[in-house]
Design a protein around this motif. Structure first.
Motif, short mmCIF file in Angstrom:
data_model
loop_
_atom_site.label_atom_id
_atom_site.label_comp_id
_atom_site.label_asym_id
_atom_site.label_seq_id
_atom_site.Cartn_x
_atom_site.Cartn_y
_atom_site.Cartn_z
N LEU A 1 30.16 44.91 33.82
CA LEU A 1 31.14 45.91 33.42
C LEU A 1 32.17 45.33 32.46
N LEU A 2 32.63 44.12 32.76
CA LEU A 2 33.63 43.48 31.91
C LEU A 2 33.04 43.10 30.54
N ARG A 3 31.79 42.70 30.52
CA ARG A 3 31.15 42.32 29.26
C ARG A 3 31.08 43.49 28.29
N GLN A 4 30.90 44.69 28.84
CA GLN A 4 30.77 45.87 28.00
C GLN A 4 32.10 46.60 27.77
N ALA A 5 33.16 46.11 28.39
CA ALA A 5 34.43 46.83 28.36
C ALA A 5 35.07 46.80 26.97
N ARG A 6 35.63 47.94 26.58
CA ARG A 6 36.43 48.03 25.36
C ARG A 6 37.83 47.48 25.61
N ARG A 7 38.34 47.77 26.80
CA ARG A 7 39.69 47.35 27.17
C ARG A 7 39.71 47.06 28.67
N VAL A 8 40.50 46.06 29.06
CA VAL A 8 40.61 45.69 30.47
C VAL A 8 42.08 45.68 30.86
N GLU A 9 42.39 46.39 31.92
CA GLU A 9 43.74 46.39 32.49
C GLU A 9 43.71 45.63 33.81
N PHE A 10 44.62 44.67 33.99
CA PHE A 10 44.73 43.93 35.24
C PHE A 10 45.96 44.44 35.98
N HIS A 11 45.75 44.98 37.17
CA HIS A 11 46.83 45.55 37.96
C HIS A 11 47.05 44.72 39.23
N GLY A 12 48.26 44.31 39.44
CA GLY A 12 48.64 43.61 40.66
C GLY A 12 50.11 43.82 40.91
N VAL B 1 48.35 36.69 39.63
CA VAL B 1 46.91 36.60 39.40
C VAL B 1 46.53 37.44 38.18
N ALA B 2 47.14 38.61 38.05
CA ALA B 2 46.83 39.50 36.93
C ALA B 2 47.21 38.86 35.59
N VAL B 3 48.37 38.19 35.56
CA VAL B 3 48.80 37.54 34.32
C VAL B 3 47.85 36.40 33.96
N ASP B 4 47.44 35.62 34.94
CA ASP B 4 46.47 34.54 34.70
C ASP B 4 45.18 35.11 34.13
N ALA B 5 44.72 36.23 34.67
CA ALA B 5 43.49 36.86 34.19
C ALA B 5 43.66 37.36 32.75
N GLN B 6 44.82 37.94 32.46
CA GLN B 6 45.07 38.44 31.11
C GLN B 6 44.94 37.31 30.09
N TYR B 7 45.52 36.17 30.38
CA TYR B 7 45.46 35.04 29.45
C TYR B 7 44.01 34.63 29.20
N LYS B 8 43.23 34.52 30.27
CA LYS B 8 41.84 34.08 30.12
C LYS B 8 41.02 35.09 29.31
N PHE B 9 41.21 36.38 29.57
CA PHE B 9 40.37 37.38 28.92
C PHE B 9 40.76 37.58 27.46
N LEU B 10 42.05 37.40 27.14
CA LEU B 10 42.43 37.45 25.73
C LEU B 10 41.72 36.33 24.95
N ARG B 11 41.52 35.20 25.62
CA ARG B 11 40.79 34.10 24.99
C ARG B 11 39.35 34.48 24.66
N THR C 1 45.50 43.61 29.31
CA THR C 1 46.93 43.78 29.58
C THR C 1 47.17 43.65 31.07
N ALA C 2 48.31 43.06 31.42
CA ALA C 2 48.71 42.96 32.82
C ALA C 2 50.12 43.52 32.96
N HIS C 3 50.22 44.69 33.57
CA HIS C 3 51.52 45.33 33.75
C HIS C 3 52.08 44.97 35.13
N ALA C 4 53.36 44.61 35.17
CA ALA C 4 54.01 44.31 36.45
C ALA C 4 54.61 45.55 37.09
#
Length: 668
Positions: free
Chosen positions: A506-517, A524-534, A540-543
């Motif tokens: 699902l993530l491989r085919q995603a146009r956009r990914v939102e991390f919610h926590g 954890v969401a912010v850490d994921a955002q950094y990795k996926f932007l790479r 995006t990770a919204h607080a």
């Protein structure tokens, strides 16, 4: 107050006066016994919350004037058998007449008892532990067969207690101990083996949507079978059985009338025994129980000789190509009440690792060391060397025993402490520390420390070690790290690989990914955002929970929300997830498997570690959530190596020929 004499329960298990055995039945009666004693005290327990209060009241009433001795005002080590199932920290109790099981917490009970050890097991599991200890005088062979020494044994028993159903367990011999299986085998689906049983099943479907084995092969099941027969013992038609005015007889009355020659009751018992034969064969095949099948319980003891003539054994062997295999498996009717207390004591002894007697003839036990709670409360000894110290402790001098107690309570500290500190902490002289080492066969303190460090470094715990007030910094550090390692191992062993693969796809085919926590999970969401932007993925990770909901409204089919939550029950997060799903996006949840969030998600990556209480800080579970993000990141990187971006500030050619190899540490 009810003090009732029973047979001595623990003639060979070395448990001391600080231990308590307790049995809670389906009616709420809590019975407590001191190991090896001939009396129990019974106390009514109206709800799960009252278990600690009732147990302590029974313990104090049982001890009476003896509270001044080593038993203390409360037991240090407790084994509790309950009617119900245990899932981690949660205990689901069977309550007659209630469609919803009442629940309790092992950790909350243990804290209320101020006990170092609380072992909670299903009552039939404790019973199964004791059954193989029975002698030939307590068994009656049903058919022929020869048990294979050292093989798995099965234990089956319908209970007379209302709502208690059917117990199914297995006993697995392992070296010098036995392992009992906690099972819900009674809830497997009932399978008819002839036309009459099919009619019974059709009649049962009029009452229950799911007809389990225990609906038929239990005390209530025998009453149901009787009610589905006419007075000549013939099966009624489905509509006749449903409209029958006959009030079902209690199971024991059906058995009594069968012994007296009543055709209807005899036919009911025979059909019931044959259905038991089918179930027993299924269990034997599932477990590979070539060590034999034990049939126990008061109801079966009352059936007695009717079992052998009912066709039970013929049905047991009627498994087509597997008939020759089952013909060799012995089946026994247990004709005496199995010592449930003895089985419970054996389980507690294994939990606190009571060791056999040493050369002096005295029992060597962890319980000898008053300060060895770290080694006793949660599982086996951390190393063979500590077990050796425990086994030989009784042979040491009183001063050397104090050194042994200090080593058992603070093994990692001892590795780094000088001899002067060890002597001071153990309240002995420095030469006594050296004598202690030599008494155990070491050349001196340096040799002992070297061996101790080697043993400790090789231990990977599989149980939680409780941090206690007064722990030294080395011990505290080791417990925190060991608990995390144990949780990671449990996560690895229980991880659903198919769910991981689907989430990565699902993530491989995603146009956009939102991390919610929310709260701690936002880290954890912010850490994921950094990795996926790479990886070149818009992430995006919204607080803020309001921003999460607004962003979810803007998602489209093909977008993915990764929702991270320890509890999976945060209302604001659930609202955002619902909006994302309504917009057509997919949701990957990293949360507890039985949570509301897991039920909403497109894919759930289950992290079922329990911190203990909802008010506690998320520590170990946060590490597990971060690891799940790493699993997804590495999996995605392996499928999109060209999309991995070099770190900011480095030249594009710094990564060499394969960029992802350099920036994903697990690939190196």
């Amino acid at each position: 107050m009810d003090l009732t004499p029973v047979l001595p329960s623990t003639p060979f298990v070395n448990l001391d006066a600080t231990c308590a055995l307790a049995v809670l039945d389906a009616s709420g009666q809590l019975s407590v016994q001191r190991p090896g004693q001939a009396m129990v005290h019974k106390q009514f327990c109206p709800s799960p919350d009252d278990v600690p209060v009732a147990l302590l009241a029974a313990w104090r009433a049982l001890n009476g004037d003896r509270l001044v001795d080593a038993s203390g005002d409360a037991p240090r080590h407790v084994a509790l058998a309950v009617p119900g199932s245990i899932h981690g920290d949660l205990v689901h109790l069977t309550v007659p007449g209630s469609a919803v099981a009442q629940s309790g917490s092992v950790q909350a009970w243990r804290e209320a008892l101020s006990a170092q050890t609380l072992l909670v097991v299903n009552d039939f599991t404790a019973l199964a532990m004791a059954v193989p200890q029975l002698g030939a005088q307590a068994l009656s062979a049903v058919g022929v067969g020869q048990a294979v020494p050292g093989a798995v044994q099965a234990v089956i028993g319908p209970s007379l207690s209302e709502g208690a159903g059917l117990g199914v367990s297995g006993v697995i011999p392992s070296a010098d101990r036995r392992i009992t299986l906690g099972s819900e085998g009674g809830h497997t689906t009932f399978a008819p083996a002839d036309a009459d049983e099919l009619r019974l099943l059709q009649a049962a479907w009029q009452r229950w949507s799911h007809v389990s084995a225990e609906r038929m092969v239990s005390a209530a099941g025998l009453s149901f079978v009787w009610s589905a027969l006419d007075h000549q013992g013939q099966c009624l038609a489905m509509d006749e059985a449903a409209s029958s005015d006959d009030v079902a007889l209690p199971a024991l009355q059906v058995v009594s009338q069968a012994h007296a020659g009543d055709a209807r009751s005899l036919r009911a018992v025979q059909m019931w025994c044959r259905m038991l034969g089918t179930l027993a064969a299924d269990v034997a095949l599932t477990l590979g129980a070539s060590g034999g099948v034990y049939l126990c319980g008061e109801l079966l003891r009352q059936v007695g000789p009717l079992l052998a003539s009912s066709g039970f054994r013929e049905r047991f062997e009627a498994k087509g190509r597997l008939a020759p295999y089952l013909a060799k498996v012995p089946t026994w009717l247990v004709t005496e009440a199995p010592p449930l207390w003895q089985g419970l004591a054996m389980l507690l002894a294994e939990q606190v690792r009571v060791l056999p007697a040493g050369p002096s003839g005295k029992a060597a036990s962890r319980l000898d060391a008053a300060d060895a709670a770290d080694a006793t409360a949660q599982g086996p000894a951390p190393s063979a060397l500590l077990a050796r110290i425990q086994a030989h402790r009784v042979e040491l001098s009183p001063a050397e025993q104090r050194v042994a107690d200090h080593v058992l309570a603070h093994p990692r500290s001892v590795v780094n402490e000088p001899v002067s500190d060890i002597a001071r902490m153990a309240s002995v002289s420095q030469p006594t520390v050296i004598r202690f080492c030599r008494s155990l066969g070491f050349d001196g303190l340096s040799d002992f420390k070297l061996k101790l460090a080697s043993h400790l470094s090789g231990a990977v715990p599989l149980a939680h070690s409780q941090v206690r007030v007064g722990d030294s910094a080395p011990d505290l550090s080791a417990k925190v790290l060991d608990n995390t390692v144990a949780a990671i191992v449990a996560l690895r062993d229980g991880l659903n690989g198919q769910a991981v693969a689907r989430a990565i796809d699902l993530l491989r085919q995603a146009r956009r990914v939102e991390f919610h926590g929310v709260g701690n999970s936002h880290i954890v969401a912010v850490d994921a955002q950094y990795k996926f932007l790479r990886f070149g993925i818009s992430a995006t990770a919204h607080a803020d929970s309001a921003l999460q909901s607004m962003a979810a409204d803007l998602l489209m089919p093909g977008d993915v929300v990764v929702a991270v939550s320890r509890s999976g029950a945060v209302p604001e997060l659930l609202t955002a997830v619902s909006r994302a799903l309504a917009a057509g996006a997919s949701v990957v949840a990293i949360t507890a498997s039985d949570s509301p969030l897991a039920r909403k998600a497109t894919v759930t990556l289950a992290v079922d570690h329990v911190e203990g209480r909802t008010v506690q800080l998320s520590m170990v579970s946060r590490i597990l959530h971060l690891l799940m993000i790493d699993v997804l990141a590495v999996g995605l990187a392996m499928q999109r190596p060209d999309a991995v971006r070099t770190p900011f500030g480095l030249r594009d050619d710094a990564a060499g020929l394969q960029p992802w190899v350099d920036w994903i540490s697990h690939a190196r």
